[in-house]
Structure formats: structure tokens, C-alpha cells
Design an enzyme around this catalytic site. Structure first.
Site, PDB file in Angstrom:
ATOM      1  NE  ARG A 151      -3.800   0.500   1.760  1.00 13.65           N
ATOM      2  CZ  ARG A 151      -5.119   0.584   2.463  1.00 13.65           C
ATOM      3  NH1 ARG A 151      -5.428   1.309   3.629  1.00 13.65           N
ATOM      4  NH2 ARG A 151      -6.196  -0.001   1.928  1.00 13.65           N
ATOM      5  CG  ASP A 187     -13.435   6.169  -0.977  1.00 17.05           C
ATOM      6  OD1 ASP A 187     -13.550   5.984   0.325  1.00 17.05           O
ATOM      7  OD2 ASP A 187     -12.331   6.062  -1.573  1.00 17.05           O
ATOM      8  CD  GLN A 205     -12.919  -1.824  -0.993  1.00 16.23           C
ATOM      9  OE1 GLN A 205     -12.002  -1.709  -0.092  1.00 16.23           O
ATOM     10  NE2 GLN A 205     -14.103  -2.361  -0.861  1.00 16.23           N
ATOM     11  CG  HIS A 239      -8.282   0.152  -3.073  1.00 22.12           C
ATOM     12  ND1 HIS A 239      -7.544  -1.054  -2.611  1.00 22.12           N
ATOM     13  CD2 HIS A 239      -8.999   0.380  -1.939  1.00 22.12           C
ATOM     14  CE1 HIS A 239      -7.713  -1.318  -1.425  1.00 22.12           C
ATOM     15  NE2 HIS A 239      -8.734  -0.317  -0.754  1.00 22.12           N
ATOM     16  CB  CYS A 284     -14.331   1.149  -0.202  1.00 20.41           C
ATOM     17  SG  CYS A 284     -13.594   2.718   0.128  1.00 20.41           S
ATOM     18  NE  ARG A 319     -10.576  -5.179   0.101  1.00 24.37           N
ATOM     19  CZ  ARG A 319      -9.635  -4.363   0.587  1.00 24.37           C
ATOM     20  NH1 ARG A 319     -10.398  -3.246   1.380  1.00 24.37           N
ATOM     21  NH2 ARG A 319      -8.465  -4.543   0.483  1.00 24.37           N
TER      22      ARG A 319
END
Ligand code: CP
Ligand code: NVA
Length: 305
Positions: free
Chosen positions: A102, A224, A132, A129, A264, A292
Site C-alpha cells: 500500500r 468513498d 477493493q 484499489h 469501501c 475483501r
């Protein structure tokens, strides 16, 4: 593909395979546990930014598959600062069997992939991402029994999650709309990548500044944070500009009667989403978070088993 960095260079049929595999691994877990197909394998997890879901779900995924994971926070590695990215990539390759990272700058992920013979998985960068959004596709598939021709409306900041979402929607033949302020739309580059994928798969992409237009008749309303990790200096201006883009009762009322609402997480309740909607009957945010885990396993098995 050796790596899972962006959905732009994965074949649609391989992404369908990940959904099938994730469904299978979820079923296997619930009927007694996963087979230890990762026995003897270790995943290195490099984090330049905080995480709850990505860190815990990758670690639990490796353990439930009989393998192990090592968390490497910003203090330990100092990616590109304490040590160059090519050196980190080559050192981890002699100890572990896969790298999940990340990062602030997407370029770091590409460099890790270039310098490591191991699979490299993008656990979020400033641009994408993908883990996700593949988990989200599983959630949508489970809810509606299909993906093609569903309308997914993303509302708010055209960020990393939105970029992966438009690519996924394009692969799966969905109708993607975004309602975002001028200057906060999806980057041109992502739209250029998504357009031919959508065309091949019968998908559609429409961009709006008006969130109500974007959401009209949608099957999925997705939002988001308005301030992604790394953008904290812009907080005041972003909160002001994004105010009309809150996912609240009035906005969701414009969607299909049976629409689901997705986020998310982490959510900033009272900003991009109200409590009433996040905790309401249309919200799937917690099954979304659970998926996830199952999708992460599918990605790990496909690349590392
Ligand atoms: N959605 C998500 O990636 O959550 P974390 O930042 O907590 O990992
Ligand atoms: N867009 C958010 C997603 C967090 C999971 C961020 O980058 O901070």
C-alpha cells in the site's frame, strides 16, 4: 499475469475466474475451513499508509489458507527512503513468496513488480484499489445474481477507488456513471483505458457534475471519502466543494427502488454518507467489507499457490 496492480491489464475472463474462485473459497471456509494451499508460503505486506480491512483481511486470508503474513509498517521499511525500491523488492524476494504493498505513489508498486520475480499485489495506491473493487464485484454479484447491465453510480471524489471501479464495470459490462465536481472527475488516463474495455464487453460510461443525474435509476450507489490518505492538506476545500455530493436519503431516493448502497470504508459519517443511509436497509457495507477476505484469498491463490 504475475502481478495484480491494476484491472486495466487483466483479461476479463481472468477477473471472472477470480469471482468464481472467491465464491468457492467462501463456501469452503464456511463448510469447515479452507484447504492449506498456502502451506509454507509467506506474504510480505508493506504499508506506507494506515489500514484496517486490507491489513487484517490479507493476514487472515494467508493464515486460513495455511500460510503466513508479515506486516511491514512505514517505520520498518522506509520504502524509497531508507532503502531503494529495487533493493527492497530483491531482498523480500529471497525471504517471502509474495508482496502486497500500500503506497502513496503508484509508481512504487510498478517498481516493486519490475524488480521482484514474486507476485506483487496493489493494496491501494494513489491511483488504484483493485482488491477493493474485485471484492465489491463479488458483493454485487451475490446480491443481484449478475453484473452485466447493472448501473453503478459513483458519487463524490473521482479517486483511486473510483478509478478501479470504472475499470471493473467496463470488464463486467456494467453501466458506470460518476457524479463528481469539476476538477475531481476520474483522471483522463483511466477513462482512456476503460473505454475500449467497456466497448468490448457491452459496458457504458457517463460522467456528470450533477449527482442526481448520475444516480437516476442506479442499481448500486457507491461513495468513498472526500479526502483520501495523502490529501489531508486539501481537507477544508474538499469538504466544501463535495458538500452537494453527500449520499443521503434524498439522493438515494433517485436510484432504483431496490438499489444497494456501497462504501469501501473507512466512512466519514455526516460527510460523504449519512448514518441513516450507512446503517439503513439498502446498505451492504459490512458484507462488502467481509468479501475483501474472500476475494483476497482468490487473488493470493491465483498468484501464489
Ligand atoms: N477499504 C479499505 O481498503 O480499508 P483499509 O484502508 O482499512 O484497508
Ligand atoms: N480513497 C481512500 C480509500 C481508502 C480505503 C483513500 O485512498 O484514502
Amino acid at each position: 499475469m504475475k502481478d495484480f496492480i491494476s484491472l486495466s491489464n487483466w483479461a476479463t475472463k481472468e477477473l471472472w475466474y477470480l469471482i468464481d474462485l472467491a465464491k468457492h473459497l467462501k463456501y469452503e471456509l464456511r463448510s469447515g475451513g479452507n484447504r492449506p494451499v498456502m502451506h509454507g508460503k509467506v506474504l510480505a505486506m508493506i504499508f506506507q499508509k494506515p489500514s484496517l480491512r486490507t491489513k487484517v483481511s490479507f493476514e487472515v486470508a494467508m493464515k486460513q489458507l495455511g500460510g503466513d503474513a508479515i506486516y511491514l509498517g512505514p517505520e520498518e521499511v522506509g520504502l524509497g527512503k531508507r532503502e531503494s525500491v529495487p533493493d527492497v523488492a530483491r531482498v523480500l524476494s529471497v525471504y517471502t513468496q509474495g508482496i502486497m504493498a500500500r503506497v502513496f505513489d503508484h509508481h512504487y508498486i510498478e517498481e516493486l513488480a519490475k524488480w521482484s520475480p514474486l507476485p506483487v499485489i496493489n493494496g491501494l495506491s494513489d491511483e488504484h484499489h483493485p482488491c477493493q473493487v474485485m471484492g465489491d464485484m463479488l458483493t454485487i454479484y451475490e446480491h443481484f445474481g449478475r453484473l452485466e447491465r447493472l448501473k453503478v453510480a459513483y458519487v463524490g471524489d473521482g479517486n483511486n477507488v473510483a478509478a478501479s471501479l470504472v475499470l471493473a464495470a467496463a470488464h463486467f459490462g456494467m453501466h458506470f456513471t460518476i457524479g463528481a465536481p469539476e476538477g475531481y472527475m476520474l483522471p483522463e488516463g483511466v477513462l482512456d483505458e476503460a473505454a475500449p474495455i467497456a466497448e468490448r464487453n457491452g459496458g457504458k460510461i457517463n460522467l456528470y457534475n450533477d449527482p442526481y443525474e448520475a444516480v437516476a435509476g442506479a442499481d448500486i450507489v457507491y461513495t468513498d471519502t472526500w479526502v483520501s490518505m495523502g490529501q489531508e492538506a486539501e481537507t477544508a476545500s474538499r469538504l466544501k466543494i463535495m458538500e452537494p455530493y453527500q449520499v443521503n436519503h434524498k439522493l438515494v431516493a433517485r436510484a432504483n427502488q431496490y438499489a444497494i448502497v456501497m462504501h469501501c470504508l473507512p466512512a466519514h459519517r455526516g460527510q460523504e454518507i449519512t448514518d441513516e443511509i450507512a446503517d439503513g436497509p439498502q446498505s451492504v457495507i459490512f458484507p462488502q467489507a467481509e468479501n475483501r477476505l474472500h476475494m483476497q484469498k482468490a487473488i493470493l491463490v491465483k498468484l501464489m499457490a
